[in-house]
Every structure is written in C-alpha cells, then in structure tokens.
Design an enzyme around this catalytic site. Structure first.
Site: not given
Ligand code: PMP
Length: 405
Positions: A123, A200, A203, A226, A364
């Site tokens: 991401h 990270d 997910q 999440k 993203c």
């Molecule tokens: N890493 C991953 C793999 C994600 O899916 C996301 C959220 N879509 C993020 C980071 C960012 O998370 P947040 O917007 O809650 O900071």
C-alpha cells in the site's frame, strides 16, 4: 463452538439496512470494517460516565479514563503476544505508525547510501514514508518483486540484502492480492544478516492470529478501524531494543520528562512516542472491539472468512472473461479481479445501485497496478459478518451487469 453468524450479524445494525431499496451487501471491509453495537456503546458510555484527559489530572474522571485507556494497551499486548506492554504505542493509524518508524528509525540507523527493501505489493502507506526518509537521508529504496500469481519472490531476498541494507518492510497481507506473506521466513533471512523487519499488518490483524514474538518481527503496525473498532486509532508494536534508541517522532505534552529552554529530556516508553492528547475515546472503544473479536475467536473468524473466500472464488471462476489478480495459495479475505471489456469503475457504480458495496480503482497500490499494466481492479473483501447468501446476491448482480455490457 459453532460459528453463530446470525448472532454476529445482530451486533451490526448497519448491515440490516436497505440501500436503493435493495438488500445492503457490504463487501468492502478491507477499506474499513463496520462497527458492532458493543463498540458504539462503549464510546457513548465513556462520554456519559467517566470522561477526562488521561495521565495528567488527579481527579476521579481522569483517573478512571486513564485506567481504561491503559487497560487497552494490555489487551493489545495480549492480542499480538508482545513481550512488554511498553512496546505498544498508540498512533492515529497504520499510516502514522509507518511514518513514525520511517522517521525515527531511519534518523537513528540510516546513513547516506544505505538501503531499505520494500516489497512490490505494498500500500502507498508502506512505501511513500520510506521514500521520503530515504530522500532526506540520501538512502535508497530497493524493490522486492512478486510473481504474476501474487507470491512474493522471497528467494530473491538474500541477494538483495547487502552491507548497506538496514530494514525490510513488507505487508503481512496484501490489500490488493490477498497474499499472506511468510513473515517468519523473511525475519529469519533478515536477522541472519542483522537487518530489521517492519510488517504492515493493516490487512492481517482482523483475520489472522498475530504473534509478534513467534514471527520475530521488529515492528508491526495495524489500524483499529479495520478491526471493527473506531477510526483514528492505530497501533505500533516495536521491540524495545529499537524503541529505546530511536528519537521521539513528535514533540509535545506527555512525551517529555523535564523541559527547560536549555535542555529537554524525554519520557520512558511508550509515552516517548505519544505526544499530545491521544484519541482517548476511540482507544477505549477499541478495547471493546478486541473483546468482541476475542469472544468469537480470531481463528474461528479466519476459518469462516476462508470458507467465504473459497466459495466466492469458485463462483467467480464461472464468469466469462474474468481475470484474477492474486492467486497465492496462502490467501486472506480479498479478491481482486476485472471482467474483460468492462471498466472496473462502471462495474462498481452499477453494483452500488444494486445495493452492493465493492471497491474499485488502484487501491492505493500503484506499483501493483503497474506490475499487471492495468489502471485498476474491482476488489471484494470479507469481514466476520459476511455470508454465502450475500456472495450469491453479488454473483447474480455481476452476471446481470455483464449481460448489460
Ligand atoms: N496498509 C495496508 C495494507 C492497507 O490496506 C491500509 C489501508 N487501506 C493501510 C496500510 C493504511 O491504513 P490507514 O489508512 O488505516 O492508516
């Protein structure tokens, strides 16, 4: 114990609504999960019963709020099996957790010419902060690629690591491909060469039992929203050997020990990294989300979602012109695909009109799109509350749209 889907669904009022006079089907939990009443009630209770700013004031309300806030740190410690509670830092979200480490770890440990390895399936939140840090310090971000089936090329890792490598950053689960990466293999290779590993887990933590000690990760980040919790709260786990050495990320209240114009000293862990008033209400309500997950069982949730994943994949395979992105044998609750000749955005819009919430676009993760030379995908993702009946509704709608085109 039987997985009681009806009881679970009864905790999520939003799922029982109609959208455009159609049954609402929510297949976008990877973007943000819906919140159970237990979480919503906790937020309300806090404001009604014992709100006050934490840590500082010596009065009943503040004390009670502080105790509840700190109890959530214990819950998180237990949830991911961290060795020490001071290794749990509250942030705004995964994004801020990555930025904290990219800023403080890199300032302490990176020199000009050093390298950070980042996987190709990240991401933007787990790529751009490293790029910013690298640019600031004259370091370099190196790509760890994945194969067309969505599996990370771990075998390339030993040859990518050299004496300049300081950190490897990788998702536990990809938000586009659904791939579950073999974190313990990665930490083994990295640690043999003295390289730190950032994971990270945005997910992962809501689907997989996370054990930071067993995986031997140096940092692990995830977001409450999440995990059926409130917005605006994230977690950063970090080994204390690193956190102790890293400089503060932000300056302000709570993160200091003594302040004067001549010299300021910093608070101990974890407060050194928690400047200012945190998101008190949401952190405390996040505790209710963890309780909710624990009551059902993270293993049971993962098994249920895996069943949904297999069911939906087999149904989707029957659709003419479908192209899947991410077919790793180790997969979590995400399916990305396109249908030949139909733009993902058009498909998403039409599904929405049928009451079905999916995600479309680049998610993203532009480097993943570049890998497959596509603009975007349709992504469906599951939470603990989804059902096979909902998947049937989605598949029927998809077939309808396909015929329209
Ligand atoms: N890493 C991953 C793999 C994600 O899916 C996301 C959220 N879509 C993020 C980071 C960012 O998370 P947040 O917007 O809650 O900071």
């Amino acid at each position: 114990m039987k997985y009681d889907i009806n009881k679970i669904r009864s905790s999520f009022p939003i799922l029982h609504q109609q959208v455009y006079k159609k049954q609402f089907v929510y297949l976008d939990s990877a973007a943000s999960a819906q919140k159970p009443v237990q979480v919503l009630m906790k937020e309300e209770q806090l404001h009604n019963d014992y709100y006050g700013n934490i840590h500082r004031a010596a009065h009943f309300m503040a004390d009670k709020a502080t105790v509840e806030f700190e109890a959530v740190r214990d819950k998180v410690q237990k949830f991911i099996n961290a060795e020490y509670r001071k290794e749990i830092i509250f942030t705004k979200g995964t994004t801020e957790s990555v930025n904290l480490v990219a800023s403080s770890f890199c300032e302490k440990y990176l020199n000009e010419g050093d390298e950070i390895i980042v996987s190709e399936m990240e991401h933007h939140s787990n790529l751009v902060p490293w790029q910013l840090a690298a640019e600031r310090l004259g370091a370099k971000v190196v790509k760890l690629p994945f194969s067309d089936n969505g599996v990370l090329q771990i075998e390339k890792l030993p040859e990518l690591i050299n004496s300049k490598t300081k950190l490897i950053s990788v998702a536990h689960v990809s938000n586009v491909l659904g791939t579950i990466n073999p974190i313990d293999e990665i930490t083994k290779i990295a640690h043999e060469k003295g390289v730190a590993v950032f994971v990270d887990g945005a997910q992962a933590a809501q689907h997989i039992s996370v054990d930071v000690q067993k995986m031997d990760v140096d940092f692990y980040a995830f977001s409450a929203h999440k995990m059926y919790g409130p917005n605006g709260v994230g977690i950063l786990y970090g080994k204390k050997k690193y956190l102790n050495e890293m400089p503060p990320y932000q300056g302000g209240g709570e993160m200091i020990s003594e302040v004067s114009f001549e010299k300021t000293t910093f608070n101990e862990l974890p407060y050194k990294f928690e400047a200012g008033t945190p998101n008190i209400t949401s952190v405390i309500a996040f505790g209710a989300a963890i309780d909710f997950i624990n009551e059902i069982g993270i293993i049971e949730i993962g098994e249920w979602e895996h069943e949904l994943l297999e069911y939906a994949t087999s149904k989707l395979k029957e659709i003419e012109g479908i192209i899947f992105y991410g077919e790793s044998p180790e997969k979590s609750s995400v399916i990305s695909f396109n249908i030949d000749g139909i733009h993902s955005y058009d498909l998403g819009m039409l599904l929405d009109k049928m009451g079905i919430a999916v995600r479309t676009g680049h998610h993203c993760a532009d480097p993943v799109m570049q890998h497959y030379k596509i603009q975007g995908t349709i992504r469906i993702s599951f939470g603990m509350y989804n059902t096979k009946e909902e998947i049937d509704v989605f598949i029927a709608a998809l077939n309808k749209v396909r015929i329209m085109f």
